[in-house]
Design an enzyme around this catalytic site. Structure first.
Site, short mmCIF file in Angstrom:
data_model
loop_
_atom_site.label_atom_id
_atom_site.label_comp_id
_atom_site.label_asym_id
_atom_site.label_seq_id
_atom_site.Cartn_x
_atom_site.Cartn_y
_atom_site.Cartn_z
N ARG A 134 0.81 -1.23 0.00
CA ARG A 134 0.00 0.00 0.00
C ARG A 134 0.84 1.26 0.00
O ARG A 134 0.32 2.34 0.28
CB ARG A 134 -0.98 -0.02 1.17
N GLY A 194 -1.94 -11.39 8.92
CA GLY A 194 -1.81 -12.81 9.22
C GLY A 194 -2.93 -13.40 10.05
O GLY A 194 -2.79 -14.53 10.54
N GLU A 196 -5.54 -14.68 9.07
CA GLU A 196 -6.03 -15.90 8.40
C GLU A 196 -5.03 -17.04 8.57
O GLU A 196 -5.21 -18.13 8.03
CB GLU A 196 -6.28 -15.63 6.91
N ASN A 314 -9.82 -8.98 12.13
CA ASN A 314 -10.68 -10.02 12.67
C ASN A 314 -9.98 -10.90 13.69
O ASN A 314 -8.76 -11.07 13.65
CB ASN A 314 -11.20 -10.91 11.53
N ASP A 356 -16.26 -12.08 9.69
CA ASP A 356 -14.99 -11.51 9.21
C ASP A 356 -15.13 -10.03 8.84
O ASP A 356 -14.63 -9.59 7.81
CB ASP A 356 -14.43 -12.28 8.01
N ARG A 379 -15.95 -2.20 8.03
CA ARG A 379 -16.40 -3.25 7.12
C ARG A 379 -17.76 -3.80 7.53
O ARG A 379 -18.48 -4.39 6.72
CB ARG A 379 -15.35 -4.37 7.07
#
Length: 624
Positions: A134, A194, A196, A314, A356, A379
């Site tokens: 980014r 990380g 996930e 999350n 999530d 989100r």
């Protein structure tokens, strides 16, 4: 007189928020930010507002905007963020392997130096949602690059020579980086991806001079390791409640759900919530040791309070049934002292997340009526406005009526009122949940204009089916624990772009887009708004009405951030293109099973009608 007009149009004196000068090792950055001809910060300035005082390109002449020059990055896959511009130099980054180019704007964009990191290709396998970066940081005579493999590198801004490097994350356990390093005073702020992979993430500050560690604040765990201050949430002790929901029909099992507690029912002002809200039994150890809470957004700073703001992602794993409790402090907006890292306040947007709904999206600071506010489009589909100094909630509204997992946010407690039918449970396929896991907005940052007083936000208009599944934790292996499919929301499209009043978070205008608007927004003093689309358009709108005034189709879908700069009396507007990110990663990898790439393959299958795969990275710059 003419000179004065040009200076005014090019905004040589920036006038966003009235920021005091601060003693800083990065004094060159502070000076550069004050000159609106530069774009010396990933979002233009420390408020994160994506606003420029440049006004040469305006509503009357924007129709004459033409491509001035382009630069192919030589790298495929998603290109997020924007270049940094300081004086006659533009610094351009790419997706993995995160090459950096310094271009001389005085000499036909000739390459002055380039930097090609040597990264293990296996890192790409543990990047969750495409090989993105980014952007870059600038200050203290250096360009800072946060490589995907966890190495934070400082390069001499004039020569590209490496000054220092330090390892932030270890990809062998699934920890990587996709964020832009943020230079604030004498600190370089960076993060962690990380969740996930069951990584316990953090925000960390390094000293700009030599890369030595200044402080590190985890997203979960004991207060001492999270740098929770003694006066944490003193203005809003309800944010530090031991629990905000009571179980209905058993809570974490099929048929169960959660009912929000009233203020008088809560046990508030509690300590050690980063461990105590991970109730037993957890999927692995005590839960919080592998609790996620990634940090890969855009982080503003207020010099008057010395607070830096960010959101955490999350909780790990996506299957909520195996991590009972509120799972603090995932999904949280934090305000921390820049010098010490001590947290002043923290507000959890989605306690015990079941969908999530990462909380990493940017915070934007703005002033109104002598007060400073922090705005955040989460989100989870709600836009929040806080008193930036103490975290008091000013407004919380759905950004679109299709958000259906909660009815509203209780303004006394700050707790979303969950809808029982939207609860998700292991081996149960919950259908018709809106928004989808990628939220009503993902990483693509919104913009705020002090001229109009409005925020301008890209939108995802996507719903999903969501089925949590059993998943065993193995270090360095994906630990998702859910399958999902995605599909367009009730408006019949997958995206949009909208303006909101940040004091109420009520919609002012709304334009539909065929696909998610995955590009960051730019707004200017001439009341224009720029952003890009996944079907390759780069657009200019009237900031007050939303009317489309101009558009140009670039070579690949746009997930980069629109930016602007001035050079030799002319204003330029530009964007990186190169489709990717979560929305485009399935297309880039040739995945077609609807659940592949966490549902992106099915939801965004039509992208192949508009984009070559994998998306080729390029920078396109426009002028009158």
């Amino acid at each position: 007189m003419q000179v004065n007009k040009i200076k005014l149009a090019l905004g040589l004196v920036a006038a966003t928020m009235a920021m005091p000068m601060v003693a800083s090792a990065a004094a060159d950055q502070e000076a550069a930010i004050k000159n609106a001809n530069n774009w010396a910060h990933p979002r233009g300035n420390h408020t994160n507002n994506g606003f420029s005082e440049l006004a040469q390109i305006n509503k009357g002449n924007v129709k004459n905007l033409k491509a001035a020059w382009t630069f192919a990055t030589g790298v495929n896959r998603g290109h997020e963020g924007s270049p940094v511009v300081v004086g006659n130099m533009m610094y351009v980054h790419t997706a993995f392997p995160n090459n950096v180019y310094a271009l001389d704007l005085n000499d036909n964009q000739k390459i002055v130096w380039s930097y090609f990191p040597k990264q293990d290709p296996s890192v790409q396998a543990v990047l969750c949602c495409d090989n993105v970066s980014r952007g870059l940081g600038y200050g203290d005579g250096k360009i800072y690059l946060q490589q995907n493999d966890g190495n934070l590198v400082a390069l001499d801004a004039k020569t590209g020579a490496k000054q220092w490097s330090t390892l932030v994350n270890d990809p062998k356990v699934g920890a990587t980086n996709t964020n832009a390093p943020h230079v604030i005073k004498d600190k370089i702020i960076t993060g962690c991806s990380g969740a996930e992979f069951g990584v316990r993430c953090f925000l960390v500050a390094y000293n700009a001079k030599d890369g030595s560690l200044a402080w590190k604040a985890y997203s979960t765990g004991p207060d001492a390791e999270m740098l929770i201050g003694d006066d944490f949430n003193s203005a809003n002790p309800q944010y530090s409640a031991l629990s905000v929901y009571k179980d209905i029909n058993g809570g974490n099992k099929e048929g169960g759900s959660f009912e929000a507690l009233k203020l008088g029912e809560m046990k508030i002002g509690e300590k050690e919530l980063g461990t105590r809200t991970w109730l037993k039994p957890q999927a692995v150890k005590d839960g919080w040791q592998h609790g996620g809470g990634s940090t890969w957004g855009w982080w503003p700073y207020d010099a008057r309070t010395n607070l830096v703001y960010y959101g955490t992602g999350n909780p790990s794993v996506w299957n909520p049934d195996v991590r009972p409790g509120d799972n603090k402090w995932s999904m949280t907006i934090f305000a921390r002292d820049l010098d010490t890292g001590i947290a002043k306040w923290g507000y959890q947007m989605t306690p015990h997340d079941e969908w999530d709904y990462d909380g990493i999206n940017e915070v934007i600071l703005f002033d109104k009526g002598g007060k400073t506010y922090a705005w955040h489009h989460d989100r989870n589909g709600f836009a929040y406005t806080f008193n930036a100094h103490d975290g008091s909630l000013i407004a919380a509204e759905k950004v679109h009526p299709f958000v259906n997992w909660a009815t509203h946010v209780d303004m006394k407690t700050g707790v979303p009122q969950k809808v029982a039918s939207a609860s998700t449970h292991q081996d149960y396929n919950a259908k018709g949940i809106c928004p989808a896991a990628l939220g009503t907005k993902d990483q693509q940052p919104a913009a705020y204009s002090p001229k109009t007083g409005l925020v301008y936000s890209p939108l995802n208009h996507v719903c999903m089916t969501y089925e949590p599944v059993e998943s065993k934790y193995v270090a360095g292996q994906p630990w998702v624990g859910a399958t999902l499919t995605m599909f367009p929301g009730p408006d019949g499209v997958m995206g949009g772009f909208a303006a909101y009043n940040p004091m109420t978070n009520k919609k002012v205008w709304y334009n539909k887009e065929k696909f998610s608007a995955w590009s960051g927004a730019l707004t200017t003093a001439s009341n224009l708004v720029f952003y890009g689309t996944l079907d390759r358009w780069f657009k200019a709108l009237d900031a007050q009405s939303g009317k489309e005034l101009w558009k140009f189709q670039v070579g690949s879908g746009v997930i980069g951030n629109a930016f602007t700069y001035g050079h030799k009396g002319k204003q330029y507007v530009g964007t990186l293109s190169g489709i990717g990110g979560w929305a485009g990663v399935a297309m880039n990898l040739g995945l077609t099973t609807p659940t592949d790439a966490l549902g992106a393959a099915g939801g965004y299958a039509e992208l192949v009608k508009y984009n070559a795969a994998p998306g080729g990275g390029a920078l396109t710059v426009f002028s009158l």
